[in-house]
Design a protein around this motif. Structure first.
Motif, mmCIF file in Angstrom:
data_model
loop_
_atom_site.group_PDB
_atom_site.id
_atom_site.type_symbol
_atom_site.label_atom_id
_atom_site.label_comp_id
_atom_site.label_asym_id
_atom_site.label_seq_id
_atom_site.Cartn_x
_atom_site.Cartn_y
_atom_site.Cartn_z
ATOM 1 N N GLY A 95 22.935 -4.879 54.520
ATOM 2 C CA GLY A 95 22.977 -5.755 55.687
ATOM 3 C C GLY A 95 23.001 -7.221 55.293
ATOM 4 N N TRP A 96 22.152 -7.586 54.330
ATOM 5 C CA TRP A 96 22.133 -8.976 53.856
ATOM 6 C C TRP A 96 23.459 -9.334 53.198
ATOM 7 N N ASN A 97 23.975 -8.428 52.369
ATOM 8 C CA ASN A 97 25.251 -8.687 51.695
ATOM 9 C C ASN A 97 26.384 -8.867 52.705
ATOM 10 N N ASP A 98 26.332 -8.096 53.789
ATOM 11 C CA ASP A 98 27.373 -8.214 54.805
ATOM 12 C C ASP A 98 27.285 -9.550 55.540
ATOM 13 N N CYS A 99 26.072 -10.028 55.775
ATOM 14 C CA CYS A 99 25.917 -11.362 56.365
ATOM 15 C C CYS A 99 26.547 -12.431 55.474
ATOM 16 N N GLU A 100 26.257 -12.343 54.197
ATOM 17 C CA GLU A 100 26.812 -13.319 53.265
ATOM 18 C C GLU A 100 28.333 -13.223 53.211
ATOM 19 N N ALA A 101 28.843 -12.004 53.294
ATOM 20 C CA ALA A 101 30.296 -11.820 53.275
ATOM 21 C C ALA A 101 30.937 -12.414 54.531
ATOM 22 N N MET A 102 30.280 -12.260 55.687
ATOM 23 C CA MET A 102 30.801 -12.852 56.924
ATOM 24 C C MET A 102 30.833 -14.376 56.820
ATOM 25 N N ALA A 103 29.739 -14.960 56.299
ATOM 26 C CA ALA A 103 29.689 -16.411 56.146
ATOM 27 C C ALA A 103 30.739 -16.892 55.146
ATOM 28 N N ALA A 104 30.905 -16.155 54.069
ATOM 29 C CA ALA A 104 31.865 -16.547 53.041
ATOM 30 C C ALA A 104 33.290 -16.502 53.569
ATOM 31 N N LYS A 105 33.611 -15.462 54.336
ATOM 32 C CA LYS A 105 34.961 -15.337 54.886
ATOM 33 C C LYS A 105 35.256 -16.484 55.844
ATOM 34 N N ALA A 106 34.321 -16.765 56.738
ATOM 35 C CA ALA A 106 34.518 -17.863 57.682
ATOM 36 C C ALA A 106 34.602 -19.200 56.963
ATOM 37 N N ALA A 107 33.765 -19.397 55.949
ATOM 38 C CA ALA A 107 33.759 -20.658 55.213
ATOM 39 C C ALA A 107 35.080 -20.892 54.502
ATOM 40 N N GLU A 108 35.617 -19.834 53.924
ATOM 41 C CA GLU A 108 36.906 -19.947 53.232
ATOM 42 C C GLU A 108 37.997 -20.423 54.189
ATOM 43 N N LEU A 109 38.020 -19.872 55.379
ATOM 44 C CA LEU A 109 39.066 -20.195 56.348
ATOM 45 C C LEU A 109 38.833 -21.550 57.022
ATOM 46 N N LEU A 110 37.568 -21.904 57.227
ATOM 47 C CA LEU A 110 37.235 -23.170 57.880
ATOM 48 C C LEU A 110 37.132 -24.324 56.896
ATOM 49 N N LYS A 111 37.152 -23.989 55.607
ATOM 50 C CA LYS A 111 37.064 -24.988 54.536
ATOM 51 C C LYS A 111 35.745 -25.770 54.601
ATOM 52 N N ILE A 112 34.669 -25.002 54.728
ATOM 53 C CA ILE A 112 33.321 -25.555 54.698
ATOM 54 C C ILE A 112 32.477 -24.697 53.767
ATOM 55 N N SER A 113 31.212 -25.049 53.622
ATOM 56 C CA SER A 113 30.317 -24.276 52.757
ATOM 57 C C SER A 113 29.761 -23.070 53.516
ATOM 58 N N PRO A 114 29.607 -21.916 52.850
ATOM 59 C CA PRO A 114 29.049 -20.734 53.531
ATOM 60 C C PRO A 114 27.667 -20.975 54.121
ATOM 61 N N MET A 131 33.028 -3.691 57.706
ATOM 62 C CA MET A 131 33.354 -5.013 57.208
ATOM 63 C C MET A 131 34.853 -5.290 57.133
ATOM 64 N N GLY A 132 35.670 -4.271 56.968
ATOM 65 C CA GLY A 132 37.110 -4.494 56.988
ATOM 66 C C GLY A 132 37.552 -5.042 58.337
ATOM 67 N N LYS A 133 37.036 -4.446 59.392
ATOM 68 C CA LYS A 133 37.362 -4.897 60.743
ATOM 69 C C LYS A 133 36.749 -6.269 61.025
ATOM 70 N N ILE A 134 35.525 -6.467 60.581
ATOM 71 C CA ILE A 134 34.847 -7.752 60.794
ATOM 72 C C ILE A 134 35.620 -8.877 60.108
ATOM 73 N N SER A 135 36.023 -8.655 58.888
ATOM 74 C CA SER A 135 36.752 -9.672 58.131
ATOM 75 C C SER A 135 38.067 -10.032 58.810
ATOM 76 N N ALA A 136 38.774 -9.011 59.271
ATOM 77 C CA ALA A 136 40.034 -9.260 59.981
ATOM 78 C C ALA A 136 39.773 -10.007 61.283
ATOM 79 N N GLY A 137 38.670 -9.677 61.954
ATOM 80 C CA GLY A 137 38.330 -10.354 63.197
ATOM 81 C C GLY A 137 38.003 -11.826 62.980
ATOM 82 N N ILE A 138 37.289 -12.130 61.904
ATOM 83 C CA ILE A 138 36.968 -13.523 61.603
ATOM 84 C C ILE A 138 38.252 -14.317 61.373
ATOM 85 N N ALA A 139 39.163 -13.748 60.619
ATOM 86 C CA ALA A 139 40.436 -14.431 60.364
ATOM 87 C C ALA A 139 41.199 -14.665 61.666
#
Length: 409
Positions: A95-114, A131-139
């Motif tokens: 669960g913690w790793n998935d939170c970090e992955a969500m923040a990292a994905k959004a940060a990469e696309l928004l060009k900010i820090s996780p 997480m595959g669906k979540i990552s696609a949704g964030i994008a």
């Protein structure tokens, strides 16, 4: 002079605040194939000060811990990423790793820090995020970020679970010709009992304020709003209220005793109370909203204890559902709060209709009692006549529909 606050109910939501963009998309977090929005992104174009209040449950979901850690670590933030349909609670290290992955994905696309991103989740407990669906949704959400009001409402829809409608509100006031805006959106319908409730609430403002002052203002607003409601007496693992203040208005509201500071705290309080009332009003299969006023208590803590005993009593709540003015159940619940009630001192009212006068029931008023409790929204006032403290709680009835809805996931 004082600055008058105007409240716009059912506003588009956070896009009302200059400098904020939102999006809400469908990515099938529930993995049912249903075409409902389930992932939202809130983005502040410039760094924002943040404050947060969270569940006090010993079992906290990974996103709650993630938000608390982020809030403690830095001063400036840019975004919130939130999904519905899966709470990411009781999911261990994953669960913690998935939170970090969500923040990292959004940060990469928004060009900010996780670590400038808050991650929130709500929904079913005990299942890993897809997480595959979540990552696609964030994008998808990041690509659609806009200040357009329709997309703001999309975001409000995307955080809902058992809710039947989005919950948004905006407050504004003017200081020397400059408008300050405070806007919020929330979700919550079941497992509603402080501290806080199965709820997410996100508030944005263009006021200029320090982190410490914003945290203090939010704590005060939450105390009389989200922490003064109950639907079913159940506390959640994911409750989160976050405020982002980007300072774009240039109006400083740090000082709680300044005119601007008073107006800001009034606006924030009104936004939180409006959202809290919408949560109770949209409670799972409820038919009644009941405002409880407990007055004349020796302390506020005692008044709150009595109010919660009444507001969470299954016997009281089912009588409300049945349009039954069963004041005996109300007094019984008040008594088992065990704060030292004196029956002979009690006064009670349904709306403005006397029920008990110094412990004596006024049976001639029975037809009026029935009329009062048959309404969709009524008030019970109980005066203990033991002191000057008071507490106010917003509650709801308990229906057959609630049982049917919650008997199985």
């Amino acid at each position: 002079m004082s600055f008058a606050v105007t409240l716009t109910d059912d506003s588009p939501g956070l896009a009302d605040v200059p400098g904020f963009k939102l999006a809400g998309v469908h990515c099938d977090v529930r993995e049912t194939g249903a075409q409902r929005r389930d992932l939202a992104v809130v983005f502040s174009e410039q760094p924002a000060v943040a404050a947060g209040v969270f569940t006090t449950n010993d079992v906290k979901a990974a996103p709650v811990k993630h938000c608390q850690a982020a809030l403690a670590a830095r001063e400036d933030f840019h975004a919130i990423v939130a999904n519905s349909g899966n709470a990411n609670a009781c999911t261990g290290v994953q669960g913690w790793n998935d939170c970090e992955a969500m923040a990292a994905k959004a940060a990469e696309l928004l060009k900010i820090s996780p670590d400038q991103i808050f991650v929130c989740s709500t929904g079913r407990i005990g299942r890993a995020l897809p997480m595959g669906k979540i990552s696609a949704g964030i994008a998808d959400a990041v690509s659609k970020l806009t200040a357009d009001s329709a997309h703001s409402l999309d975001a409000a829809w995307a955080i809902l679970t058992s809710d039947t409608k989005p919950k948004t509100v905006t407050a504004r006031f003017e200081v020397d010709g400059q408008t300050v805006t405070v806007s919020g959106m929330a979700k919550g319908a079941g497992m509603i009992e402080p501290n806080m409730a199965t709820m997410l609430a996100f508030v944005a403002t263009d006021a200029q304020i320090s982190k410490a002052a914003l945290q203090d203002a939010l704590a005060g607003a939450v105390r009389t709003s989200f922490n003064s409601i109950t639907v079913d007496g159940d506390m959640s693992t994911n409750d989160t209220v976050l405020v982002l203040a980007n300072g774009q208005s240039g109006v400083a509201v740090d000082a709680a005793d300044s005119e601007a500071g008073v107006a800001f705290r009034d606006a924030l309080g009104q936004v939180c109370r409006s959202l809290a009332a919408k949560i109770v009003g949209d409670g799972e299969r409820i038919t009644k909203v009941v405002t409880l006023h407990v007055n004349g208590a020796p302390t506020e803590a005692a008044a709150e204890k009595v109010a919660r005993a009444i507001g969470n009593s299954l016997l009281v709540k089912t009588s409300w559902f049945g349009n039954d003015p069963n004041w005996g159940r109300v007094l019984d619940a008040a008594g088992y709060a065990r704060i030292g009630l004196v029956e002979e001192k009690l006064d009670m009212f349904y709306d403005e209709i006397p029920v008990i006068d110094q412990g004596t029931p006024l049976h001639d008023n029975l037809p009026q009692w029935k009329e009062a409790v048959s309404k969709k929204h009524f008030t019970i006032t109980l005066n203990l006549n033991l002191g000057s403290a008071a507490y106010h709680l917003l509650s709801a009835d308990l229906s057959e529909g609630y049982v049917q809805f919650n008997k199985s996931e």
